[in-house]
Design a protein around this motif. Structure first.
Motif, short mmCIF file in Angstrom:
data_model
loop_
_atom_site.label_atom_id
_atom_site.label_comp_id
_atom_site.label_asym_id
_atom_site.label_seq_id
_atom_site.Cartn_x
_atom_site.Cartn_y
_atom_site.Cartn_z
N PRO A 26 0.83 -1.22 0.00
CA PRO A 26 0.00 0.00 0.00
C PRO A 26 0.86 1.26 0.00
N TRP A 27 0.27 2.34 -0.42
CA TRP A 27 0.94 3.63 -0.37
C TRP A 27 0.70 4.27 0.98
N ALA A 28 1.49 5.29 1.28
CA ALA A 28 1.34 6.01 2.54
C ALA A 28 -0.04 6.67 2.59
N GLY A 29 -0.79 6.37 3.63
CA GLY A 29 -2.11 6.96 3.79
C GLY A 29 -3.23 6.20 3.12
N GLN A 30 -2.94 5.08 2.48
CA GLN A 30 -3.98 4.32 1.78
C GLN A 30 -4.80 3.52 2.78
N GLU A 31 -6.12 3.61 2.67
CA GLU A 31 -7.02 2.87 3.55
C GLU A 31 -7.15 1.43 3.05
N ARG A 32 -7.19 0.50 4.01
CA ARG A 32 -7.38 -0.91 3.69
C ARG A 32 -8.37 -1.50 4.69
N ALA A 33 -8.90 -2.68 4.33
CA ALA A 33 -9.92 -3.30 5.17
C ALA A 33 -9.34 -3.86 6.46
N ASP A 34 -8.04 -4.22 6.47
CA ASP A 34 -7.45 -4.85 7.64
C ASP A 34 -6.83 -3.85 8.61
N GLN A 35 -7.14 -2.59 8.44
CA GLN A 35 -6.55 -1.58 9.32
C GLN A 35 -7.50 -1.23 10.45
N PRO A 36 -6.99 -0.71 11.55
CA PRO A 36 -7.85 -0.42 12.70
C PRO A 36 -8.82 0.72 12.40
N PRO A 37 -9.95 0.76 13.10
CA PRO A 37 -10.91 1.85 12.88
C PRO A 37 -10.34 3.17 13.39
N PRO A 38 -10.88 4.29 12.93
CA PRO A 38 -10.39 5.59 13.42
C PRO A 38 -10.62 5.75 14.91
N LEU A 39 -9.86 6.64 15.50
CA LEU A 39 -10.02 6.92 16.91
C LEU A 39 -11.34 7.63 17.18
N ALA A 40 -11.71 7.66 18.44
CA ALA A 40 -12.96 8.31 18.82
C ALA A 40 -12.90 9.79 18.48
N GLY A 41 -13.93 10.26 17.82
CA GLY A 41 -13.98 11.66 17.42
C GLY A 41 -13.31 11.96 16.10
N LYS A 42 -12.72 10.95 15.45
CA LYS A 42 -12.04 11.13 14.16
C LYS A 42 -12.85 10.44 13.07
N THR A 43 -12.83 11.04 11.88
CA THR A 43 -13.55 10.47 10.74
C THR A 43 -12.67 9.53 9.92
N LYS A 44 -11.35 9.67 10.00
CA LYS A 44 -10.44 8.82 9.24
C LYS A 44 -9.12 8.70 9.98
N ASN A 45 -8.36 7.69 9.63
CA ASN A 45 -7.06 7.47 10.26
C ASN A 45 -6.01 8.40 9.67
#
Length: 284
Positions: A236-255
């Motif tokens: 993956p590239w830097a910043g690319q979202e994938r299905a096996d990544q953790p969910p965003p933190l509380a209060g955040k819309t994206k990682n």
């Protein structure tokens, strides 16, 4: 140091002058050189002046450029070519890219290049960004609705809202003075890189756990709750979202990019959201 008109570069006046003449001559000959950041900034100033002399086309300006450049049998024809290339550009003939630190003294390095050249770094980086965003869009939709050879429209490339705002801004910069030739070159590079991305994804597949390597460990497998499993497939590239990544933190819309880079380690609870330690009354 404040109050100085230019960088002395820890050299005498004559040594500094010969150094800059050598850098500018090499820049005109190869169109790209690697040096320290301080030298690149000073050489860029001198290169801008010499190109301006070449654009004037007068006898006096020619004598000034001829007296400054080395290896004149190579640099003078190149100067005439650059004057023709930048005839419509009012300035800004050079570009500096930071290039890490030099091994040994750890001095900051930079790449100094002439813009709108055949190997323009920003043109190539913009073409790769266009191809990457197009590839991600095709992967997300699941179907390739774009026809071969019609992925990009060279005439209205910077108005295409399918690309990010930063990408559209870079497109405008690289094609502003290049005309249709620069647009066609950008489209050609983008289509070539898009084909490479498709071939890489077809050969390597999606990112997945390397089960064969994990099984080969047998009794020698690493122990620990936070084991990072080996992966296979297209990296993956830097910043690319994938299905096996953790969910965003509380209060955040994206990682964030940092959280995506942490991988499985980012699954640990953030200290800001962790329950506070019990408070004990102070005695006395």
């Amino acid at each position: 140091m404040k109050g100085l008109a230019f960088r002395k570069l820890s050299r005498t006046s004559s040594h500094r002058n010969h150094l800059l003449r050598n850098l500018v001559s090499s820049l005109f000959e190869h169109e790209r050189i690697t040096t320290t950041v301080a030298k690149a900034k000073e050489a860029a100033r001198e290169a801008e002046k010499i190109i301006t002399l070449g654009k004037r086309g007068t006898v006096q300006a020619g004598y000034g450029a001829r007296g400054y450049l080395y290896t004149q049998e190579k640099t003078l024809p190149k100067l005439a070519e650059l004057a023709q290339r930048y005839s419509q550009r009012p300035g800004g003939y050079t570009r500096i890219h930071l290039f890490g630190n030099r091994q040994g003294d750890h001095a900051p390095r930079a790449i100094l290049e002439l813009v709108d050249g055949p190997n323009d770094l920003r043109l190539q980086m913009t073409a790769r960004a266009i191809a990457r965003e197009t590839f991600n869009r095709i992967t997300k939709l699941g179907t390739d609705s774009l026809r071969e050879g019609r992925q990009f429209d060279a005439a209205t490339l910077e108005q295409d809202e399918r690309f990010n705002e930063v990408t559209r801004t870079n497109i405008s910069k690289v094609v502003r003075f290049g005309g249709m030739e620069a647009r066609e070159k950008l489209v050609e590079l983008a289509a070539e890189h898009l084909l490479r991305l498709r071939a890489t994804a077809a050969l390597e597949g999606q990112v997945r756990v390397d089960d064969e390597r994990v099984a080969s460990w047998a009794d020698n497998r690493p122990r620990g709750r936070l084991l990072t499993k080996p992966m296979r497939g297209h990296r993956p590239w830097a910043g690319q979202e994938r299905a096996d990544q953790p969910p965003p933190l509380a209060g955040k819309t994206k990682n964030s990019v940092i959280r995506l880079g942490k991988g499985v380690f980012a699954k640990r609870q953030n200290y800001r959201t962790a329950p506070s330690m019990p408070q004990y009354a102070r005695s006395g």
